[in-house]
Design an enzyme around this catalytic site. Structure first.
Site, PDB file in Angstrom:
ATOM      1  CB  THR A   1       5.638   0.506   1.170  1.00 18.57           C
ATOM      2  OG1 THR A   1       4.367   0.685  -0.055  1.00 18.57           O
ATOM      3  CG2 THR A   1       5.075   1.285   2.490  1.00 18.57           C
TER       4      THR A   1
ATOM      5  CG  LEU B   1       6.430  -4.676  -6.601  1.00 14.78           C
ATOM      6  CD1 LEU B   1       5.338  -3.809  -6.964  1.00 14.78           C
ATOM      7  CD2 LEU B   1       7.038  -5.433  -7.467  1.00 14.78           C
ATOM      8  CG  HIS B   2       3.677  -3.368  -0.507  1.00 14.47           C
ATOM      9  ND1 HIS B   2       2.190  -3.684  -0.554  1.00 14.47           N
ATOM     10  CD2 HIS B   2       3.846  -2.104  -0.686  1.00 14.47           C
ATOM     11  CE1 HIS B   2       1.816  -2.431  -0.385  1.00 14.47           C
ATOM     12  NE2 HIS B   2       2.472  -1.170  -0.640  1.00 14.47           N
ATOM     13  CB  THR B   3       1.507  -8.198  -0.719  1.00 15.34           C
ATOM     14  OG1 THR B   3       2.306  -8.816  -0.107  1.00 15.34           O
ATOM     15  CG2 THR B   3       0.400  -9.590  -1.224  1.00 15.34           C
TER      16      THR B   3
ATOM     17  N   GLY C   1       2.125  -5.785  -6.091  1.00 17.45           N
ATOM     18  CA  GLY C   1       2.642  -7.016  -6.764  1.00 17.45           C
ATOM     19  C   GLY C   1       1.568  -7.580  -7.326  1.00 17.45           C
TER      20      GLY C   1
END
Length: 87
Positions: A12, A14-16, A19
């Site tokens: 996936t 670097l998502h929330t 991050g």
């Protein structure tokens, strides 16, 4: 100044959640932290919105830059975190 490049391997990118983890760790250092994507765009490593604006997906190589008294430690810890992201 220290820097190191790491390739994102999780599905996936670097998502929330990861991050936010990156930003939280980056804020623990005195050094100025920047993250650079493959196109050369650099953003402040202590801003989640700016970090997410890089659109870091699986297979993307990013470079973490740090400038300051703890730059070497910051780069090592942050690139290790990125290299070991989990979905």
């Amino acid at each position: 100044m220290a820097f190191k490049t790491v390739k994102i391997t999780n599905d996936t990118g670097l998502h929330t959640r990861p991050g936010n983890e990156f930003v939280t760790v980056a804020k623990t250092f005195e050094s100025k932290i920047e993250v650079e994507n493959e196109t050369g765009k650099k953003v402040k490593g202590t801003s989640l919105l700016k970090l997410l604006s890089l659109g870091i997906k699986k297979g993307t190589s990013i470079t973490v830059h740090a400038e300051g008294t703890d730059a070497d430690v910051a780069v090592e810890k942050l690139t290790d975190l990125l290299a070991n992201l989990r979905d």
